[in-house]
Design a protein around this motif. Structure first.
Motif, mmCIF file in Angstrom:
data_model
loop_
_atom_site.group_PDB
_atom_site.id
_atom_site.type_symbol
_atom_site.label_atom_id
_atom_site.label_comp_id
_atom_site.label_asym_id
_atom_site.label_seq_id
_atom_site.Cartn_x
_atom_site.Cartn_y
_atom_site.Cartn_z
ATOM 1 N N ALA A 1 -51.991 -109.265 27.942
ATOM 2 C CA ALA A 1 -50.278 -108.928 28.952
ATOM 3 C C ALA A 1 -48.949 -108.881 27.605
ATOM 4 C CB ALA A 1 -50.303 -110.572 29.292
ATOM 5 N N ARG A 2 -48.732 -109.162 27.464
ATOM 6 C CA ARG A 2 -47.778 -108.760 26.607
ATOM 7 C C ARG A 2 -47.396 -107.451 25.938
ATOM 8 N NH1 ARG A 2 -47.254 -114.869 24.552
ATOM 9 N NH2 ARG A 2 -49.126 -114.456 23.433
ATOM 10 N N LYS A 3 -48.546 -107.334 25.164
ATOM 11 C CA LYS A 3 -48.952 -106.021 24.625
ATOM 12 C C LYS A 3 -49.045 -105.084 25.880
ATOM 13 C CE LYS A 3 -52.104 -107.067 20.848
ATOM 14 N NZ LYS A 3 -53.441 -107.057 20.220
ATOM 15 N N TYR A 4 -49.249 -105.344 27.355
ATOM 16 C CA TYR A 4 -49.270 -104.755 27.893
ATOM 17 C C TYR A 4 -47.713 -104.146 28.084
ATOM 18 C CZ TYR A 4 -54.286 -104.747 29.601
ATOM 19 O OH TYR A 4 -55.827 -104.588 29.963
ATOM 20 N N VAL A 5 -47.108 -105.253 28.381
ATOM 21 C CA VAL A 5 -45.333 -105.318 28.776
ATOM 22 C C VAL A 5 -45.051 -104.431 27.316
ATOM 23 C CG1 VAL A 5 -43.250 -106.726 28.503
ATOM 24 C CG2 VAL A 5 -45.623 -107.705 29.878
ATOM 25 N N ALA A 6 -44.864 -104.232 26.468
ATOM 26 C CA ALA A 6 -44.797 -103.522 24.843
ATOM 27 C C ALA A 6 -44.822 -102.110 25.717
ATOM 28 C CB ALA A 6 -45.353 -103.993 24.301
ATOM 29 N N GLU A 7 -46.865 -101.899 26.068
ATOM 30 C CA GLU A 7 -47.024 -100.994 26.092
ATOM 31 C C GLU A 7 -45.791 -99.978 27.019
ATOM 32 O OE1 GLU A 7 -49.416 -97.703 26.667
ATOM 33 O OE2 GLU A 7 -48.960 -98.686 25.015
ATOM 34 N N LEU A 8 -45.870 -100.178 28.512
ATOM 35 C CA LEU A 8 -44.661 -99.806 29.050
ATOM 36 C C LEU A 8 -43.637 -99.901 28.585
ATOM 37 C CD1 LEU A 8 -45.961 -101.886 32.061
ATOM 38 C CD2 LEU A 8 -46.342 -99.922 31.735
ATOM 39 N N ALA A 9 -42.993 -100.584 27.959
ATOM 40 C CA ALA A 9 -41.532 -100.267 27.406
ATOM 41 C C ALA A 9 -41.499 -98.904 26.716
ATOM 42 C CB ALA A 9 -40.919 -101.843 26.639
ATOM 43 N N GLN A 10 -42.572 -99.274 25.750
ATOM 44 C CA GLN A 10 -42.480 -97.919 24.679
ATOM 45 C C GLN A 10 -42.579 -96.441 25.687
ATOM 46 O OE1 GLN A 10 -45.975 -97.408 22.258
ATOM 47 N NE2 GLN A 10 -44.763 -96.351 20.067
ATOM 48 N N SER B 1 -40.602 -96.117 28.005
ATOM 49 C CA SER B 1 -39.766 -95.747 28.624
ATOM 50 C C SER B 1 -39.846 -96.438 30.334
ATOM 51 C CB SER B 1 -39.026 -95.248 28.429
ATOM 52 O OG SER B 1 -38.685 -95.090 27.377
ATOM 53 N N LEU B 2 -40.364 -97.026 31.173
ATOM 54 C CA LEU B 2 -41.232 -97.256 31.844
ATOM 55 C C LEU B 2 -40.488 -98.414 32.923
ATOM 56 C CD1 LEU B 2 -44.278 -96.126 32.471
ATOM 57 C CD2 LEU B 2 -42.828 -94.690 32.919
ATOM 58 N N VAL B 3 -39.846 -99.459 31.535
ATOM 59 C CA VAL B 3 -39.669 -100.326 31.480
ATOM 60 C C VAL B 3 -38.628 -100.467 30.768
ATOM 61 C CG1 VAL B 3 -40.961 -101.909 32.429
ATOM 62 C CG2 VAL B 3 -40.788 -102.170 30.476
ATOM 63 N N GLU B 4 -37.285 -101.472 31.195
ATOM 64 C CA GLU B 4 -36.135 -101.390 30.331
ATOM 65 C C GLU B 4 -35.937 -103.284 29.360
ATOM 66 O OE1 GLU B 4 -32.549 -100.222 31.961
ATOM 67 O OE2 GLU B 4 -33.490 -98.833 33.228
ATOM 68 N N VAL B 5 -36.527 -102.730 27.720
ATOM 69 C CA VAL B 5 -36.247 -104.064 27.685
ATOM 70 C C VAL B 5 -34.610 -104.591 27.739
ATOM 71 C CG1 VAL B 5 -36.537 -104.964 25.146
ATOM 72 C CG2 VAL B 5 -37.684 -103.290 25.780
ATOM 73 N N VAL B 6 -34.680 -105.837 28.021
ATOM 74 C CA VAL B 6 -32.937 -106.146 28.333
ATOM 75 C C VAL B 6 -32.916 -107.684 26.623
ATOM 76 C CG1 VAL B 6 -31.946 -107.595 29.418
ATOM 77 C CG2 VAL B 6 -33.561 -106.424 30.653
ATOM 78 N N GLU B 7 -33.832 -107.924 26.346
ATOM 79 C CA GLU B 7 -33.777 -109.320 25.249
ATOM 80 C C GLU B 7 -34.978 -109.496 24.949
ATOM 81 O OE1 GLU B 7 -32.285 -113.490 25.206
ATOM 82 O OE2 GLU B 7 -32.646 -113.358 27.137
ATOM 83 N N THR B 8 -34.976 -109.778 23.411
ATOM 84 C CA THR B 8 -36.463 -110.025 23.001
ATOM 85 C C THR B 8 -36.294 -111.302 22.992
ATOM 86 O OG1 THR B 8 -35.450 -108.618 21.262
ATOM 87 C CG2 THR B 8 -36.690 -107.422 22.308
ATOM 88 N N SER B 9 -37.500 -111.914 22.414
ATOM 89 C CA SER B 9 -37.418 -113.543 21.702
ATOM 90 C C SER B 9 -36.900 -113.053 20.202
ATOM 91 C CB SER B 9 -38.397 -113.909 22.045
ATOM 92 O OG SER B 9 -39.275 -115.280 21.594
ATOM 93 N N ARG B 10 -36.257 -114.016 19.930
ATOM 94 C CA ARG B 10 -36.725 -113.968 18.496
ATOM 95 C C ARG B 10 -37.269 -114.680 17.583
ATOM 96 N NH1 ARG B 10 -32.723 -112.207 14.990
ATOM 97 N NH2 ARG B 10 -31.729 -111.888 16.123
ATOM 98 N N ILE C 1 -41.288 -109.191 23.515
ATOM 99 C CA ILE C 1 -40.554 -108.960 24.806
ATOM 100 C C ILE C 1 -40.071 -110.036 25.601
ATOM 101 C CG2 ILE C 1 -39.609 -107.186 26.975
ATOM 102 C CD1 ILE C 1 -41.437 -105.356 25.144
ATOM 103 N N GLU C 2 -38.538 -110.738 26.517
ATOM 104 C CA GLU C 2 -39.116 -111.789 26.919
ATOM 105 C C GLU C 2 -38.157 -111.882 27.871
ATOM 106 O OE1 GLU C 2 -38.350 -115.767 26.695
ATOM 107 O OE2 GLU C 2 -38.990 -114.719 25.407
ATOM 108 N N THR C 3 -37.404 -110.875 28.073
ATOM 109 C CA THR C 3 -36.796 -110.227 29.743
ATOM 110 C C THR C 3 -37.162 -108.552 29.727
ATOM 111 O OG1 THR C 3 -34.228 -109.782 29.326
ATOM 112 C CG2 THR C 3 -35.730 -111.732 30.482
ATOM 113 N N ILE C 4 -37.293 -107.771 30.880
ATOM 114 C CA ILE C 4 -37.243 -106.837 31.697
ATOM 115 C C ILE C 4 -36.666 -106.316 32.664
ATOM 116 C CG2 ILE C 4 -39.317 -105.946 29.838
ATOM 117 C CD1 ILE C 4 -40.827 -106.133 33.064
ATOM 118 N N ARG C 5 -35.827 -105.205 32.742
ATOM 119 C CA ARG C 5 -35.518 -104.900 33.972
ATOM 120 C C ARG C 5 -36.255 -103.135 34.296
ATOM 121 N NH1 ARG C 5 -30.122 -103.909 31.731
ATOM 122 N NH2 ARG C 5 -29.819 -106.458 32.656
#
Length: 915
Positions: free
Chosen positions: A466-475, A477-486, A491-495
């Motif tokens: 699932a995290r890879k799916y989020v990353a795929e959408l972010a790359q 630019s279908l979702v915007e990365v708001v915050e990443t978890s150090r 990726i921690e939050t998106i919009r």
């Protein structure tokens, strides 16, 4: 898309059908036959789903029937599976009978299932005849899509920009100009408007300004509300009031428009505030907000209104207004933005003919007409299709549409290019949330898993996929990365951008995947054609209906800001996510939702869970944080064997006897317990035994007052922990020597820690984030090679006068934050010697701030390395990538900042988080 939803259902049916024969209690043969028939229908659906968009009403009906019969089969088979699970958990004599014989009630259930399966089989036969009559081809032999996605973004997400950062590529001058108007100009009330078409970057630019350190420190209170095309003035005023004033003792929801406007007026007379009105469509919006009384008075205290709009509203705002029309990007800036996404520097080295790609890319960038959103989404798509012929074909097939419609066409292309139907489902699912909602990714992942969107891949955990799916959408630019978890490197939050949200809502509704409803706007994303499918998922936003108009067959229900809403009896419900709402008769409904996987009630009232909650044997996640519970959570909750994630505040019953706990919670991964005090019902000893048997936990968060030191004994049986939060101990003489070696994030707060904690914690090999409170020793020591992976260190109320560090310690530390550590003056003098730091925050009461500022002035008066900003509250470096902030500590920022494992989730009307 209907085929995608059907595939997920078929996967669940297949999983149930291949279990042991006793599971289905004598209907195994019927289920196997049914599974094969459903698979045959999938072959027809692949062809019918593609032809449905041509508008043939008969094909639309066929697609709906195929999808419906799949859901019906899934419900019937899972009903029998639930019967089997329930019988296995029964205890005593009746439990033995239920497991090895058949009770009369069970026989009745089995008979009903056989009847239902026969009905479904007849329905399948009729559907197959209709498919043949309509000349639908059986495409069942087409290979199944690969569920894997590229690992590239997961590994290199730090190399990619989010949309807000991309916007500033072309608008650096506008950013500084707007900042100047907000912070450094006249004291009278004024408005700054950012004017541009959709997708031009006005909201992202406003958000970048809004979340900047200078703005957040300059204004005592800030508020962000999204207006959009249709709105209610009173709702906007209430959202503003909640953000700048808080709810207080009086319920804001009960106030009328005049009362709310009057309270805002009185508050702004005394307080310097910034209010952002995002996405204003109508020129009379300002008049509507001030029609009962002038809610925004000119108190000459420097308050500001920031508006993003597609229209010039200068003539309708009765105050000084500074308009900033955003120009479209020129060709060079457009190419710079597109290439940063499509051809990032780390990929150029492996491309043989970069010049050819650059030539085509410049032509494509010009086609995007200077719109940042179009350039970002297209760049994400091109990065996944590094083929010169593909780029050339896109250029030749470029549609004649412009502006927003052009962006929608690019989004549709990227959506179709997603590698599998699971990922397409995950993307459309984001439309369940309101516009501008900041989405918590760990929670979104739990929802995807509950929906069955995440496939089981050998040697891969569901969460990892699932995290890879989020990353795929972010790359893309279908979702915007708001915050990443150090701590966890993900990726921690998106919009999601408004235009993309509208596209998702329309596509999801048209395919019968999701129905989004708002009391003001009606059905969101409703297509012009009547050829839409009945949806099994619904999202209600800002509804005041007594009973939500959801079909009884609905499987997913979202609710946001529901006023006194009753949820209908939803027998087949899988997901229930309600936020900021008041519920009625909730307990009479929830106990019958035996298929439920996910239950979240956030900031809700009227929450009562029945004693039958233990019968929800598929429940994976329950999250009741921040909701008012009118009764305790029954202890039967702990009987559910499928629980993976539990988040509970005050109001739950003691655990069951310790001897039975370990049998039921082999799946539990995340446990969050917030208890204001440990009383007679739950003694320390019982709690430690209860928690100690949950040996599969990866995340443990305990908010207990006071925290018993016995909790340290838990770690011996929790080898998989990566995230630990313990708040708040009283007096700790010393820390235990043994922490899980896998821990990456540790938050530990105490009133007093007497012994230096660093010699113990520095030995943790994987620790990335450390937050501590309460050490009262005079010295603190870190040895060479200590904290080998630590990147972020946050200390609260440390009275250390000397920090001894050997060379090589904390070699990767980049962020250091000190809260109320007034005695650490010697540390302040040595900060610049720590060359690997790039961000330091010193947060102190105003009494000690002036001393720290004088210290910096004296030390760096000759080098001019630091420059104090005009409002005198921060020190910034010049000619350096590092930043050292000397920040006056605001009471509002101190309050409950220790809740790192329970980050607040913003609603559509709440302000974005500060960076």
């Amino acid at each position: 898309m209907a085929e995608s939803a059907y595939s997920i259902v078929l996967s669940n049916v297949n999983t149930l059908a291949i279990r042991e024969t006793t599971l289905l209690c004598g209907v195994t043969l019927e289920v196997e036959f049914l599974k094969d028939e459903l698979k045959r229908l999938q072959g027809f659906l692949r062809d019918a789903d593609s032809k449905r968009r041509l508008g043939d009403e008969d094909i639309v009906v066929l697609v709906s029937q195929i999808r419906d019969v799949g859901y019906e089969a899934d419900n019937a088979i899972e009903g029998v599976d639930h019967l089997h699970k329930r019988n296995r958990l029964k205890k005593g004599f009746m439990g033995a009978i239920a497991r090895y014989a058949r009770l009369p009630s069970d026989l009745t259930t089995l008979l009903n299932v056989r009847v239902e399966i026969e009905r479904i089989k007849r329905k399948i036969s009729e559907i197959a005849e209709s498919a043949n009559r309509l000349k639908i081809v059986d495409l069942g032999n087409i290979p199944i899509e690969n569920a894997h996605v590229d690992d590239e973004f997961q590994l290199d997400y730090r190399k990619h920009q989010n949309f807000e950062e991309i916007v500033l590529v072309g608008f650096e001058g506008e950013y500084e100009e707007i900042m100047e108007k907000l912070v450094y100009t006249e004291k009278s009330l004024s408005t700054i408007s950012i004017v541009a078409i959709g997708g031009a970057g006005k909201t992202a630019l406003a958000r970048k300004v809004f979340t900047s350190f200078r703005v957040q420190e300059h204004f005592r209170k800030t508020a962000w509300v999204t207006v959009s095309q249709k709105y209610k003035g009173i709702d906007l005023l209430k959202h503003i009031m909640k953000q700048i004033m808080g709810s207080g003792d009086e319920s804001i929801d009960k106030l009328n428009e005049y009362e709310v406007a009057q309270k805002i007026h009185d508050f702004l007379l005394q307080t310097k505030c910034l209010v952002v009105l995002d996405d204003v469509w109508e020129t009379d919006t300002w008049e509507q907000l001030n029609r009962s009384i002038r809610a925004f008075p000119d108190a000459a205290n420097g308050s500001r209104i920031l508006i993003t709009t597609r229209k010039d509203i200068a003539n309708n705002v009765q105050m000084p207004i500074h308009a900033h029309p955003l120009k479209k990007l020129d060709e060079e800036k457009s190419w710079h933005l597109l290439s940063s996404k499509a051809l990032p520097s780390y990929r150029r080295s492996v491309i043989h003919d970069v010049d050819e790609f650059e030539k085509l890319g410049r032509k494509l960038a010009k086609k995007c007409d200077g719109l940042p959103l179009a350039l970002a989404v297209l760049g994400g798509y091109l990065s996944k299709n590094l083929n010169a012929q593909e780029w050339s074909d896109i250029l030749l097939d470029w549609p004649s549409t412009r502006n927003e419609q052009m962006v929608r066409n690019i989004v549709a292309r990227s959506y179709k290019d997603l590698p599998n139907h699971c990922l397409r489902s995950c993307f459309l699912y984001i439309a369940s949330y309101p516009k501008d909602y900041i989405i918590d990714v760990p929670r979104l992942i739990k929802l995807w898993i509950a929906e069955g969107f995440i496939p089981h891949i050998p040697k891969h955990k569901l969460e990892e996929t699932a995290r890879k799916y989020v990353a795929e959408l972010a790359q893309r630019s279908l979702v915007e990365v708001v915050e990443t978890s150090r701590a966890h490197g993900c990726i921690e939050t998106i919009r999601i951008h408004d235009i993309l949200h509208d596209w998702c809502a329309e596509e999801a509704r048209q395919d019968g995947f999701l129905d989004v409803k708002n009391e003001t706007t009606g059905q969101v994303g409703a297509p012009s054609s009547s050829n839409n499918l009945v949806s099994y998922r619904s999202s209600f936003q800002s509804f005041s209906n007594e009973i939500l108009p959801a079909t009884t067959l609905v499987r997913t229900l979202f609710g946001f800001e529901l006023e006194s809403a009753s949820i209908p009896k939803l027998r087949f419900l899988r997901v229930l996510n309600i936020e900021d709402s008041t519920l009625k008769d909730f307990s009479t409904v929830i106990g019958g939702c035996i298929h439920l996987r996910f239950l979240r009630l956030g900031h809700c009232e009227g929450v009562v869970l029945p004693s039958t909650i233990g019968q929800l044997l598929y429940l994976q996640t329950i999250d009741l944080r921040d909701s008012y519970l009118e009764s305790q959570v029954p202890k039967s909750l702990w009987d559910i064997p499928s629980l993976r994630n539990v988040y509970l505040d005050d109001g739950f019953s003691p655990p069951p006897p310790a001897k039975s706990v370990g049998l039921h919670h082999q799946e539990l991964q995340t446990l969050f317990l917030g208890i204001s005090h440990v009383g007679t019902k739950w003694c320390y000893h019982d709690m430690v035994i209860f928690l100690g048997q949950m040996n599969q936990l990866t995340s443990l968060s305990l908010m207990i007052f006071p925290m018993p030191t016995e909790v340290f004994n838990l770690f011996a049986n929790m080898p998989h922990l990566v995230d630990i939060t313990l708040v708040e101990f009283g007096v700790l003489d010393k820390l235990p020597h043994e922490f899980p070696q896998s821990v990456r994030r540790l938050v530990l707060y105490a009133d007093v820690i007497r012994q230096d904690p660093m010699p113990i914690l520095e030995k943790l090999p994987c620790l990335v984030v450390l937050k501590l409170q309460g050490y009262e020793g005079k010295t603190m020591s870190c040895s060479a090679q200590g904290f080998p992976q630590l990147q972020e260190l946050e200390l609260h109320r440390f009275s250390v006068e000397e920090w001894r560090t050997e060379e090589g310690t904390m070699a990767k530390l980049s962020i250091l934050t000190l809260w109320e550590c007034e005695k650490m003056v010697k540390l302040c003098e040595e900060l610049l010697d720590l060359s690997y730091l790039n961000h330091v925050t010193l947060a102190e009461r105003r009494g000690s701030i002036s001393h720290l500022q004088n210290l910096w002035r004296a030390r760096h008066s000759e080098s001019k390395l630091f420059e104090e900003l005009p409002h005198g509250e921060e020190a910034l470096p010049r000619g350096s990538s590092a930043s050292i902030w000397i920040t006056p500590l605001k009471a509002s920022r101190c309050k409950e900042h220790w809740k790192p494992s329970a980050p607040p989730v913003s609603t559509a009307q709440q302000s974005p988080p500060s960076t």
